[in-house]
Design a protein around this motif. Structure first.
Motif, PDB file in Angstrom:
ATOM      1  N   ARG A 180      80.845 -20.787 124.965  1.00  0.00           N
ATOM      2  CA  ARG A 180      81.113 -22.157 124.544  1.00  0.00           C
ATOM      3  C   ARG A 180      82.141 -22.125 123.424  1.00  0.00           C
ATOM      4  NH1 ARG A 180      75.958 -25.328 122.582  1.00  0.00           N
ATOM      5  NH2 ARG A 180      75.406 -25.143 124.776  1.00  0.00           N
ATOM      6  N   ILE A 181      83.151 -22.988 123.505  1.00  0.00           N
ATOM      7  CA  ILE A 181      84.186 -23.023 122.479  1.00  0.00           C
ATOM      8  C   ILE A 181      83.641 -23.605 121.187  1.00  0.00           C
ATOM      9  CG2 ILE A 181      86.385 -24.080 121.853  1.00  0.00           C
ATOM     10  CD1 ILE A 181      87.188 -23.858 124.812  1.00  0.00           C
ATOM     11  N   ASN A 182      82.989 -24.744 121.256  1.00  0.00           N
ATOM     12  CA  ASN A 182      82.376 -25.329 120.057  1.00  0.00           C
ATOM     13  C   ASN A 182      81.048 -24.648 119.798  1.00  0.00           C
ATOM     14  OD1 ASN A 182      81.831 -27.068 122.573  1.00  0.00           O
ATOM     15  ND2 ASN A 182      80.127 -27.644 121.238  1.00  0.00           N
ATOM     16  N   ASP A 183      80.750 -24.357 118.526  1.00  0.00           N
ATOM     17  CA  ASP A 183      79.548 -23.593 118.201  1.00  0.00           C
ATOM     18  C   ASP A 183      78.385 -24.462 117.757  1.00  0.00           C
ATOM     19  OD1 ASP A 183      80.487 -24.402 115.754  1.00  0.00           O
ATOM     20  OD2 ASP A 183      80.509 -22.402 114.848  1.00  0.00           O
ATOM     21  N   ASP A 184      78.526 -25.790 117.841  1.00  0.00           N
ATOM     22  CA  ASP A 184      77.407 -26.656 117.492  1.00  0.00           C
ATOM     23  C   ASP A 184      76.658 -27.046 118.764  1.00  0.00           C
ATOM     24  OD1 ASP A 184      79.758 -28.238 118.188  1.00  0.00           O
ATOM     25  OD2 ASP A 184      78.465 -29.967 117.851  1.00  0.00           O
ATOM     26  N   ALA A 185      75.398 -27.391 118.619  1.00  0.00           N
ATOM     27  CA  ALA A 185      74.568 -27.740 119.778  1.00  0.00           C
ATOM     28  C   ALA A 185      74.192 -29.216 119.772  1.00  0.00           C
ATOM     29  CB  ALA A 185      73.299 -26.886 119.788  1.00  0.00           C
ATOM     30  N   GLY A 186      74.914 -30.027 119.012  1.00  0.00           N
ATOM     31  CA  GLY A 186      74.586 -31.433 118.901  1.00  0.00           C
ATOM     32  C   GLY A 186      75.051 -32.244 120.092  1.00  0.00           C
ATOM     33  N   LEU A 245      89.895 -32.384 114.628  1.00  0.00           N
ATOM     34  CA  LEU A 245      90.694 -31.413 115.369  1.00  0.00           C
ATOM     35  C   LEU A 245      90.386 -30.041 114.808  1.00  0.00           C
ATOM     36  CD1 LEU A 245      92.928 -30.710 117.427  1.00  0.00           C
ATOM     37  CD2 LEU A 245      94.585 -31.078 115.586  1.00  0.00           C
ATOM     38  N   ARG A 246      89.768 -29.192 115.633  1.00  0.00           N
ATOM     39  CA  ARG A 246      89.383 -27.850 115.220  1.00  0.00           C
ATOM     40  C   ARG A 246      90.125 -26.808 116.045  1.00  0.00           C
ATOM     41  NH1 ARG A 246      83.901 -26.695 112.644  1.00  0.00           N
ATOM     42  NH2 ARG A 246      83.385 -28.642 111.576  1.00  0.00           N
ATOM     43  N   THR A 247      90.227 -25.604 115.495  1.00  0.00           N
ATOM     44  CA  THR A 247      90.811 -24.486 116.227  1.00  0.00           C
ATOM     45  C   THR A 247      89.993 -23.229 115.968  1.00  0.00           C
ATOM     46  OG1 THR A 247      92.285 -23.700 114.467  1.00  0.00           O
ATOM     47  CG2 THR A 247      93.115 -25.471 115.883  1.00  0.00           C
ATOM     48  N   ASN A 248      90.154 -22.263 116.863  1.00  0.00           N
ATOM     49  CA  ASN A 248      89.559 -20.946 116.677  1.00  0.00           C
ATOM     50  C   ASN A 248      90.304 -19.967 117.566  1.00  0.00           C
ATOM     51  OD1 ASN A 248      87.783 -18.840 115.884  1.00  0.00           O
ATOM     52  ND2 ASN A 248      86.074 -20.288 115.764  1.00  0.00           N
ATOM     53  N   ARG A 271      84.313 -14.816 118.798  1.00  0.00           N
ATOM     54  CA  ARG A 271      85.001 -15.905 118.127  1.00  0.00           C
ATOM     55  C   ARG A 271      85.210 -15.599 116.656  1.00  0.00           C
ATOM     56  NH1 ARG A 271      82.881 -20.759 119.344  1.00  0.00           N
ATOM     57  NH2 ARG A 271      83.717 -21.752 117.477  1.00  0.00           N
ATOM     58  N   GLY A 272      86.252 -16.213 116.096  1.00  0.00           N
ATOM     59  CA  GLY A 272      86.470 -16.142 114.670  1.00  0.00           C
ATOM     60  C   GLY A 272      85.778 -17.303 113.985  1.00  0.00           C
ATOM     61  N   SER A 273      86.369 -17.773 112.892  1.00  0.00           N
ATOM     62  CA  SER A 273      85.820 -18.904 112.153  1.00  0.00           C
ATOM     63  C   SER A 273      86.635 -20.149 112.465  1.00  0.00           C
ATOM     64  CB  SER A 273      85.863 -18.634 110.644  1.00  0.00           C
ATOM     65  OG  SER A 273      85.085 -17.497 110.314  1.00  0.00           O
ATOM     66  N   ASP A 274      85.940 -21.260 112.693  1.00  0.00           N
ATOM     67  CA  ASP A 274      86.621 -22.516 112.959  1.00  0.00           C
ATOM     68  C   ASP A 274      87.511 -22.918 111.789  1.00  0.00           C
ATOM     69  OD1 ASP A 274      85.244 -22.667 115.321  1.00  0.00           O
ATOM     70  OD2 ASP A 274      84.316 -24.610 114.916  1.00  0.00           O
ATOM     71  N   ALA A 275      88.661 -23.476 112.120  1.00  0.00           N
ATOM     72  CA  ALA A 275      89.506 -24.128 111.129  1.00  0.00           C
ATOM     73  C   ALA A 275      89.591 -25.609 111.480  1.00  0.00           C
ATOM     74  CB  ALA A 275      90.901 -23.515 111.130  1.00  0.00           C
TER      75      ALA A 275
END
Length: 418
Positions: free
Chosen positions: A151-157, A201-204, A212-216
């Motif tokens: 999953r690209i986004n790391d939140d589960a909301g 707008l996020r990137t990784n 994965r790295g850390s979201d920016a």
């Protein structure tokens, strides 16, 4: 953060290649203008939401969503080369009703120099009916098997996550930007000062094992559902998107990744288009060296228009925009490409007689228009035809788009040749 796939990652479910033959030669135009030539595509009836990209070596990658009555949604792709045409039959990447088919937020397929293929799509979250996630998969064998998935986004909301843009990092890594809705249900500001209630707008970056790295967070408040795009400059990836001010002005902005961080967003042009709802009409960008061209749709001043702006310094500054088309028939859904001879832009128009897919080319510095072409008159109306996708390379350009016949979606293609 890896997840258990809720779709079937296919080895290779071949479908009949509908029109894999090469197009007939086109007579060279005496005045040097380009001519439209049918580019037969291998997607069967029910195909929509296409994406088109250029892989190392000049190969073209075409992906699409297949939706047929009584069958689960399928994400498929095929590759094409000048020498060999379409390579074998279409291959299926993933199958399942949890694959989200969306005319505006389409899957993206990219290749990295190490030969790997990467694909991003949207996947519904059964536990949160109002939300969906952006998913990334990688194939090490040219798309025969897709055994790596995350999953690209790391939140589960329950938020929405999508409208992604992908770019290569080095030989075997991938950068991803996406619109992230995790803060939309919040109030006030979070501990990092991020604007709550707004789309971010996020990137990784992801390595060859999908680590994965850390979201920016590039921008803490953007338009909710406009496409993003990215192009590689000599100074790093240049990312474009539709911004959102507190006064609901939704002009186009850009940021570049350089020196290990994202630059502060730069407004491409102060249109001053104030709109209280998302227009679902994002920008596109193309680059060669440090020259970049951004295309976008605007209704600033009450008149719909398609605009182009050029930067010579990888997005630090932009010249005043050139208006490519304007008037009530202009609906946008732009894409742009840039080669050594010209800048290309594609867009849609629609009036009482139907839709028109338009293409124009200008001098690379946008100093003068070179040609304006009516590519096709799709039978579909409104959002049924989605957004055209455009690629240029080696003196040719290719376009793909969705059309509708008897209520069934299908893909169309054109090649622009001299």
């Amino acid at each position: 953060m890896h997840m258990r796939p809720r779709v079937a990652l296919a080895l290779a479910l071949p479908l009949l290649a509908a029109c894999a033959r090469q197009p007939e030669p086109t007579v060279v135009a005496a005045n040097g203008d380009y001519r439209v030539q049918v580019w037969p595509l291998p997607a069967a009836a029910g195909a929509a939401s296409p994406d088109l990209s250029l892989a190392p070596g000049g190969r073209l990658l075409l992906s699409w969503m297949s939706r047929q009555p009584g069958r689960r949604n399928a994400l498929q792709f095929a590759s094409w080369s000048r020498d060999g045409g379409w390579q074998s039959q279409p291959r299926t990447i993933a199958v399942g009703q949890s694959l989200v088919a969306n005319w505006a937020d389409v899957p993206h397929l990219r290749a990295t120099p190490d030969g790997a293929l990467w694909v991003q799509w949207l996947q519904a979250d059964p536990g949160n009916p109002s939300g969906y996630h952006a998913v990334l998969a990688r194939s090490r064998d040219g798309g025969m098997r897709w055994e790596q998935m995350t999953r690209i986004n790391d939140d589960a909301g329950p938020g929405e996550h999508g409208f992604a843009a992908l770019w290569p990092i080095g030989g075997d890594r991938l950068g991803v930007a996406w619109l992230d809705g995790r803060a939309q249900g919040m109030a006030g500001h979070d501990h990092a000062g991020v604007h709550a209630g707004a789309m971010q707008l996020r990137t990784n970056a992801f390595d060859m094992d999908l680590g994965r790295g850390s979201d920016a967070v590039v921008d803490a408040a953007t338009c909710d559902c406009c496409q993003t795009d990215v192009a590689m400059t000599d100074r790093g990836p240049l990312l474009v998107y539709r911004d959102r001010g507190e006064d609901e002005v939704r002009d186009i902005a850009s940021a570049r990744f350089e020196g290990g961080r994202w630059t502060s967003p730069t407004t491409v042009h102060v249109d001053g288009w104030q709109v209280s709802a998302c227009p679902v009409n994002g920008p596109a960008v193309a680059a060669r060296g440090n020259a970049a061209v951004v295309a976008w749709y605007s209704e600033a001043g009450g008149t719909p228009s398609v605009r182009l702006a050029r930067s010579t310094d990888a997005g630090d500054r932009y010249a005043a925009p050139v208006v490519v088309d304007q008037g009530v028939a202009v609906t946008g859904q732009v894409d742009v490409a840039l080669d050594g001879d010209q800048a290309w832009v594609a867009w849609l128009r629609e009036d009482a007689t139907g839709q028109t897919l338009m293409l124009a080319r200008s001098a690379p510095d946008l100093s003068k228009p070179l040609q304006r072409i009516e590519v096709a008159r799709p039978a579909g109306r409104g959002h049924a035809t989605g957004s055209p996708r455009l690629v240029a390379d080696g003196g040719s350009a290719w376009l793909v788009w969705t059309d509708v016949a008897d209520g069934v979606a299908h893909l169309q293609g054109a090649q622009l040749v001299r």
